[in-house]
Design an enzyme around this catalytic site. Structure first.
Site, short mmCIF file in Angstrom:
data_model
loop_
_atom_site.label_atom_id
_atom_site.label_comp_id
_atom_site.label_asym_id
_atom_site.label_seq_id
_atom_site.Cartn_x
_atom_site.Cartn_y
_atom_site.Cartn_z
NE ARG A 1 78.68 44.56 78.81
CZ ARG A 1 79.60 43.60 78.79
NH1 ARG A 1 79.78 42.84 79.85
NH2 ARG A 1 80.34 43.40 77.72
CE LYS B 1 80.37 40.78 85.76
NZ LYS B 1 81.32 39.94 85.01
NE ARG C 1 80.92 36.37 83.10
CZ ARG C 1 81.28 37.30 82.24
NH1 ARG C 1 82.23 37.08 81.34
NH2 ARG C 1 80.68 38.48 82.25
CD GLN D 1 90.03 36.03 81.16
OE1 GLN D 1 89.51 34.98 80.83
NE2 GLN D 1 89.79 36.57 82.35
CB THR E 1 94.63 43.69 73.82
OG1 THR E 1 93.56 43.98 72.93
CG2 THR E 1 95.61 42.75 73.14
CG ASP F 1 85.39 44.62 77.12
OD1 ASP F 1 85.78 45.72 76.71
OD2 ASP F 1 85.84 44.09 78.15
CE LYS G 1 89.31 47.15 75.76
NZ LYS G 1 89.34 45.71 75.53
CB SER H 1 83.93 36.58 73.98
OG SER H 1 83.78 36.71 75.37
CB VAL H 2 80.82 41.53 74.60
CG1 VAL H 2 81.30 41.94 73.22
CG2 VAL H 2 79.39 41.00 74.54
#
EC number: 4.3.1.12
Length: 358
Positions: free
Chosen positions: A52, A76, A119, A147, A208, A234, A238, A299-300
């Site tokens: 991205r 997005k 998603r 989330q 978090t 993500d 971080k 997961s990112v």
């Protein structure tokens, strides 16, 4: 959903998205969306993939997430500003577009703040379906913010998880999560520490928000055989997990070039071996190999998952009326006469202004 005039683009507002989700049912929505996500992972090689495009600041990040399968194009816009909650604002907001590759014309414009939450949870559950211990029923959720409920419901809908052990630094966040999940079929324990929360958990979800290299989980907290669903890390700088956990685990990622920048594995050397989720889903490589294996889904979030969500919403909108017709594109009858379209509109406005009052 019909699109009779190409200049008119269906637009799904927040109100319409909520109505669509509630009409379908949250767990059904998650389960069906997970099917689209998994389907697109199975045709991974069809996609144009790129990390991205991110604009980072000390306050947060604003990103564009584009991809295409050659027929459809989706992107997005999404932000991540962890401190927003202090001002009564969302940490994450988003909207997205689905377009026709052949003409370049957009086919759908939709809110994606709610859709991204759905998603993200659906993708986590898809990964866990292939990586978590067989018959996993108990999940710890560390971080009980926006989330957390979506993660819980996705794991219930897709894996049958029905026992939750919750912890957050803010007890009010945990109380909120418990309140929102009342009547959803969970046995919930509010825990006073991370150590207490992970006790007896088959799956550990970390979700978090602080934009920092935090150590939410340390190596001594993670026993053999668990699946770790690491969602909160993500962006660069971080992370949530101690590096020793990564070195003990078999790591699975969405798209390595992006995850090495933004995920937990940013702590590891650039050539550290990781596994790609699409290869597990397609059977090219094994996921969980034995009962003592620690699996980690780093997961990112990747653009193909948003593409899947956009496709799902487009298909689900048919015959619902849950969208507005947005006059988005200047599309003159004569494609080369865009300025003439402006002049004709000027004449129309002038004629309307000279009409006598009724």
């Amino acid at each position: 959903m019909t699109q009779p005039n190409l200049n008119i683009v269906p637009f799904v507002s927040v109100d319409h998205m909520m109505k669509l989700v509630l009409r379908v049912g949250v767990e059904t929505f998650l389960k069906e969306l997970a099917g689209y996500v998994e389907e697109d992972f199975r045709r991974w090689q069809n996609f144009d993939k790129t990390p991205r495009v991110a604009s980072h600041s000390k306050e947060g990040v604003i990103e564009l997430m584009p991809t295409s399968d050659g027929t459809l194009y989706g992107f997005k816009y999404v932000n991540g500003h962890p401190k927003n909650t202090r001002d009564g604002l969302q940490t994450v907001t988003a909207f997205g577009v689905l377009a026709n590759v052949g003409s370049g014309y957009p086919m759908l414009l939709t809110e994606m703040t709610i859709l991204t939450a759905l998603r993200t949870a659906a993708t986590s559950a898809v990964a866990a379906k292939h990586l978590a211990p067989k018959n996993a029923r108990t999940m710890a959720i560390i971080g009980n913010g926006a989330q957390s409920e979506f993660q819980a419901l996705a794991f219930k809908a897709i894996l049958g998880v029905d026992k939750l052990r919750l912890y957050d630094l803010d007890p009010q966040a945990t109380a909120k999560c418990i309140r929102n999940l009342q009547g959803a079929g969970f046995d919930i324990v509010a825990c006073k520490s991370v150590e207490e929360a992970v006790e007896g958990a088959d799956i550990i979800t970390t979700v978090t928000a602080d934009k920092a290299n935090a150590t939410i989980l340390t190596d001594n907290m993670v026993g053999a055989g668990v699946h770790i669903n690491a969602v909160g890390g993500d962006c660069p700088g971080k992370t949530e997990l101690h590096g020793d956990i990564l070195r003990r685990s078999d790591i699975f990622v969405e798209y390595p070039p992006q995850t090495r920048i933004e995920g937990e594995i940013q702590q590891l050397p650039e050539d550290y071996p990781v596994n790609e989720l699409w290869e597990v889903i397609t059977g090219r490589i094994a996921g969980r190999k034995d009962a003592r294996q620690i699996t980690l889904f780093d997961s990112v979030g990747f653009a193909t998952e948003d593409f899947s969500a956009l496709r799902y919403v487009r298909d689900k909108l048919k015959d619902t009326g849950l969208y507005e017709q947005l006059d988005l594109l200047a599309d003159p009858d004569e494609p080369r006469d865009l300025y003439g379209m402006l002049l004709r509109h000027e004449k129309l406005l002038q004629s309307e202004s000279t009409k006598p009052a009724a």
